[in-house]
Motif scaffolding. Structure first.
Motif, PDB file in Angstrom:
ATOM      1  N   ARG A  74       0.682   9.050  16.912  1.00 56.97           N
ATOM      2  CA  ARG A  74       1.913   9.043  16.096  1.00 56.97           C
ATOM      3  C   ARG A  74       2.618   7.887  16.034  1.00 56.97           C
ATOM      4  NH1 ARG A  74      -0.727  12.851  13.800  1.00 56.97           N
ATOM      5  NH2 ARG A  74       0.158  14.999  13.775  1.00 56.97           N
ATOM      6  N   PRO A  75       1.931   6.661  15.628  1.00 54.55           N
ATOM      7  CA  PRO A  75       2.501   5.443  15.895  1.00 54.55           C
ATOM      8  C   PRO A  75       3.449   5.137  14.602  1.00 54.55           C
ATOM      9  CG  PRO A  75       0.424   5.162  14.975  1.00 54.55           C
ATOM     10  CD  PRO A  75       0.587   6.807  15.520  1.00 54.55           C
ATOM     11  N   LEU A  76       4.396   4.368  14.891  1.00 58.35           N
ATOM     12  CA  LEU A  76       4.997   3.875  13.676  1.00 58.35           C
ATOM     13  C   LEU A  76       4.608   2.802  12.727  1.00 58.35           C
ATOM     14  CD1 LEU A  76       8.900   4.103  15.056  1.00 58.35           C
ATOM     15  CD2 LEU A  76       7.727   5.732  13.594  1.00 58.35           C
ATOM     16  N   VAL A  77       3.710   2.072  13.635  1.00 54.69           N
ATOM     17  CA  VAL A  77       3.236   0.802  13.107  1.00 54.69           C
ATOM     18  C   VAL A  77       1.653   0.885  13.634  1.00 54.69           C
ATOM     19  CG1 VAL A  77       2.975  -1.697  13.209  1.00 54.69           C
ATOM     20  CG2 VAL A  77       5.273  -0.677  13.189  1.00 54.69           C
ATOM     21  N   LEU A  78       0.613   0.450  12.737  1.00 57.80           N
ATOM     22  CA  LEU A  78      -0.554   0.553  13.349  1.00 57.80           C
ATOM     23  C   LEU A  78      -1.230  -0.916  13.176  1.00 57.80           C
ATOM     24  CD1 LEU A  78      -3.036   2.443  13.868  1.00 57.80           C
ATOM     25  CD2 LEU A  78      -3.394   2.776  11.575  1.00 57.80           C
ATOM     26  N   LEU A  79      -1.593  -1.486  14.097  1.00 53.52           N
ATOM     27  CA  LEU A  79      -2.161  -2.697  13.942  1.00 53.52           C
ATOM     28  C   LEU A  79      -3.897  -2.764  14.155  1.00 53.52           C
ATOM     29  CD1 LEU A  79       0.129  -4.437  16.697  1.00 53.52           C
ATOM     30  CD2 LEU A  79       0.395  -4.194  14.295  1.00 53.52           C
ATOM     31  N   MET A  80      -4.404  -3.438  13.134  1.00 54.07           N
ATOM     32  CA  MET A  80      -5.930  -3.285  13.040  1.00 54.07           C
ATOM     33  C   MET A  80      -6.371  -4.582  13.095  1.00 54.07           C
ATOM     34  SD  MET A  80      -6.743  -0.166  11.056  1.00 54.07           S
ATOM     35  CE  MET A  80      -5.383  -0.271  10.002  1.00 54.07           C
ATOM     36  N   ASP A  81      -7.180  -5.123  13.766  1.00 53.12           N
ATOM     37  CA  ASP A  81      -7.952  -6.516  13.644  1.00 53.12           C
ATOM     38  C   ASP A  81      -9.509  -6.109  13.099  1.00 53.12           C
ATOM     39  OD1 ASP A  81      -8.871  -9.052  13.852  1.00 53.12           O
ATOM     40  OD2 ASP A  81      -8.825  -8.972  16.056  1.00 53.12           O
ATOM     41  N   GLU A  82      -9.568  -6.440  11.836  1.00 47.45           N
ATOM     42  CA  GLU A  82     -10.874  -6.638  11.026  1.00 47.45           C
ATOM     43  C   GLU A  82     -11.496  -5.125  11.395  1.00 47.45           C
ATOM     44  OE1 GLU A  82     -13.518  -9.742  11.106  1.00 47.45           O
ATOM     45  OE2 GLU A  82     -11.815 -11.221  11.773  1.00 47.45           O
ATOM     46  N   PRO A  83     -10.785  -3.989  11.026  1.00 44.78           N
ATOM     47  CA  PRO A  83     -11.514  -2.950  11.114  1.00 44.78           C
ATOM     48  C   PRO A  83     -13.029  -2.518  10.395  1.00 44.78           C
ATOM     49  CG  PRO A  83      -9.660  -2.593   9.189  1.00 44.78           C
ATOM     50  CD  PRO A  83      -9.662  -4.126   9.995  1.00 44.78           C
ATOM     51  N   THR A  84     -13.284  -3.133   9.600  1.00 49.44           N
ATOM     52  CA  THR A  84     -14.594  -2.876   8.927  1.00 49.44           C
ATOM     53  C   THR A  84     -15.488  -3.901   9.391  1.00 49.44           C
ATOM     54  OG1 THR A  84     -14.115  -4.378   7.124  1.00 49.44           O
ATOM     55  CG2 THR A  84     -13.533  -2.148   6.675  1.00 49.44           C
ATOM     56  N   SER A  85     -15.405  -4.690  10.609  1.00 51.90           N
ATOM     57  CA  SER A  85     -16.189  -5.743  11.130  1.00 51.90           C
ATOM     58  C   SER A  85     -17.391  -4.952  11.489  1.00 51.90           C
ATOM     59  CB  SER A  85     -15.557  -6.533  12.164  1.00 51.90           C
ATOM     60  OG  SER A  85     -16.459  -7.446  12.819  1.00 51.90           O
ATOM     61  N   GLY A  86     -18.660  -5.303  11.243  1.00 50.50           N
ATOM     62  CA  GLY A  86     -19.862  -4.752  11.899  1.00 50.50           C
ATOM     63  C   GLY A  86     -20.262  -3.579  11.154  1.00 50.50           C
ATOM     64  N   VAL A  87     -19.635  -2.912  10.305  1.00 51.28           N
ATOM     65  CA  VAL A  87     -20.092  -1.842   9.414  1.00 51.28           C
ATOM     66  C   VAL A  87     -20.743  -2.121   8.228  1.00 51.28           C
ATOM     67  CG1 VAL A  87     -18.271  -0.402  10.666  1.00 51.28           C
ATOM     68  CG2 VAL A  87     -17.745  -1.245   8.459  1.00 51.28           C
ATOM     69  N   GLY A  88     -21.641  -1.257   7.751  1.00 51.45           N
ATOM     70  CA  GLY A  88     -22.157  -1.539   6.509  1.00 51.45           C
ATOM     71  C   GLY A  88     -21.299  -1.191   5.291  1.00 51.45           C
ATOM     72  N   PRO A  89     -21.794  -1.594   4.109  1.00 49.05           N
ATOM     73  CA  PRO A  89     -21.173  -1.352   2.723  1.00 49.05           C
ATOM     74  C   PRO A  89     -20.470  -0.127   2.573  1.00 49.05           C
ATOM     75  CG  PRO A  89     -23.140  -2.437   2.408  1.00 49.05           C
ATOM     76  CD  PRO A  89     -23.146  -2.052   3.909  1.00 49.05           C
ATOM     77  N   LEU A  98     -10.267   5.660   3.791  1.00 53.44           N
ATOM     78  CA  LEU A  98      -9.393   6.177   4.943  1.00 53.44           C
ATOM     79  C   LEU A  98      -7.967   5.558   4.944  1.00 53.44           C
ATOM     80  CD1 LEU A  98     -10.885   6.464   8.682  1.00 53.44           C
ATOM     81  CD2 LEU A  98      -8.657   5.332   8.066  1.00 53.44           C
ATOM     82  N   LEU A  99      -8.068   4.312   4.713  1.00 51.18           N
ATOM     83  CA  LEU A  99      -6.686   3.505   5.041  1.00 51.18           C
ATOM     84  C   LEU A  99      -5.831   3.720   3.707  1.00 51.18           C
ATOM     85  CD1 LEU A  99      -7.820   0.270   6.102  1.00 51.18           C
ATOM     86  CD2 LEU A  99      -6.900   1.964   7.690  1.00 51.18           C
ATOM     87  N   ASN A 100      -6.535   4.182   2.536  1.00 52.44           N
ATOM     88  CA  ASN A 100      -5.662   4.403   1.273  1.00 52.44           C
ATOM     89  C   ASN A 100      -4.910   5.764   1.474  1.00 52.44           C
ATOM     90  OD1 ASN A 100      -5.415   2.101  -0.449  1.00 52.44           O
ATOM     91  ND2 ASN A 100      -7.525   2.507  -1.148  1.00 52.44           N
ATOM     92  N   ASN A 101      -5.664   6.665   2.205  1.00 47.34           N
ATOM     93  CA  ASN A 101      -5.055   8.083   2.404  1.00 47.34           C
ATOM     94  C   ASN A 101      -4.294   8.358   3.519  1.00 47.34           C
ATOM     95  OD1 ASN A 101      -6.378   9.271  -0.060  1.00 47.34           O
ATOM     96  ND2 ASN A 101      -8.095   8.991   1.080  1.00 47.34           N
ATOM     97  N   LEU A 102      -3.899   7.148   4.336  1.00 42.84           N
ATOM     98  CA  LEU A 102      -2.946   7.426   5.410  1.00 42.84           C
ATOM     99  C   LEU A 102      -1.431   7.399   4.711  1.00 42.84           C
ATOM    100  CD1 LEU A 102      -4.114   4.588   7.984  1.00 42.84           C
ATOM    101  CD2 LEU A 102      -4.420   7.143   7.844  1.00 42.84           C
ATOM    102  N   PRO A 103      -0.454   8.157   5.720  1.00 44.02           N
ATOM    103  CA  PRO A 103       0.900   8.129   5.163  1.00 44.02           C
ATOM    104  C   PRO A 103       1.336   6.973   4.409  1.00 44.02           C
ATOM    105  CG  PRO A 103       0.349   9.455   6.945  1.00 44.02           C
ATOM    106  CD  PRO A 103      -0.569   8.452   6.869  1.00 44.02           C
ATOM    107  N   ARG A 104       2.167   6.897   3.386  1.00 45.27           N
ATOM    108  CA  ARG A 104       2.995   5.636   3.007  1.00 45.27           C
ATOM    109  C   ARG A 104       3.852   5.365   3.817  1.00 45.27           C
ATOM    110  NH1 ARG A 104      -0.193   2.717   0.375  1.00 45.27           N
ATOM    111  NH2 ARG A 104       1.723   1.639  -0.299  1.00 45.27           N
ATOM    112  N   ASP A 105       4.421   5.884   4.859  1.00 49.13           N
ATOM    113  CA  ASP A 105       5.401   5.805   5.743  1.00 49.13           C
ATOM    114  C   ASP A 105       4.815   5.086   6.806  1.00 49.13           C
ATOM    115  OD1 ASP A 105       4.509   8.194   6.701  1.00 49.13           O
ATOM    116  OD2 ASP A 105       6.541   8.878   7.016  1.00 49.13           O
TER     117      ASP A 105
END
Length: 159
Positions: A74-89, A98-105
């Motif tokens: 239950r973080p207030l801030v989510l830090l991500m370093d290249e979450p799509t690195s190494g995955v296919g299209p 996934l990221l678009n459906n995360l809570p807007r707050d």
């Protein structure tokens, strides 16, 4: 790697709920932990993998699990370093969703070279060039910026 996806999410949820500090406690038996696991697994599209050992899932699904583990605390801030690195299209498209459906707050700071992802999910884009901020503004302005095109695509006139 030896734990299941559900157990990994459960450990993170147990940290959030305070059950992780109890030695020999089965945190997955706690209703509030199970509720977080189910909610997060749904959010990050892990429901089909809950009983799979992490050693048995693909690299892309592991990336989803990394996001899920973070969300289960239950973080207030989510830090991500290249979450799509190494995955296919296809998996990269899944991360967009996934990221678009995360809570807007939930505040997210994402370092990403996949500009489609950045433009798709960001409210604000900040671009660094050799450690210096060269742009800070709306995605639409970044997309149309001649300076950013020059930095990232180069000049055809010099060729």
């Amino acid at each position: 790697d030896g734990l299941t996806v559900k157990e990994n999410l459960g450990l993170a949820a147990a940290v959030h709920t305070g059950h992780a500090t109890r030695l020999w406690s089965d945190s997955l038996s706690k209703p509030e932990v199970r509720e977080i696991v189910a909610e997060v697994a749904e959010q990050v599209m892990l429901m089909p993998y809950l009983d799979a050992k992490v050693s048995e899932i693909s690299y892309g699904v592991r990336r989803q699990l990394e996001v899920g583990v973070a969300l289960a605390t239950r973080p207030l801030v989510l830090l991500m370093d290249e979450p799509t690195s190494g995955v296919g299209p296809e998996m990269a498209k899944g991360f967009h969703d996934l990221l678009n459906n995360l809570p807007r707050d939930l505040t997210m700071l994402i370092i990403e070279h996949d500009m489609d992802l950045a433009f798709d999910v960001a409210d604000t884009i900040t671009v660094l060039n050799y450690g210096e901020v060269v742009f800070d503004g709306l995605p639409e302005a970044a997309r149309g910026s001649p300076m950013l095109k020059e930095i990232y695509l180069g000049s055809w006139e010099d060729a």
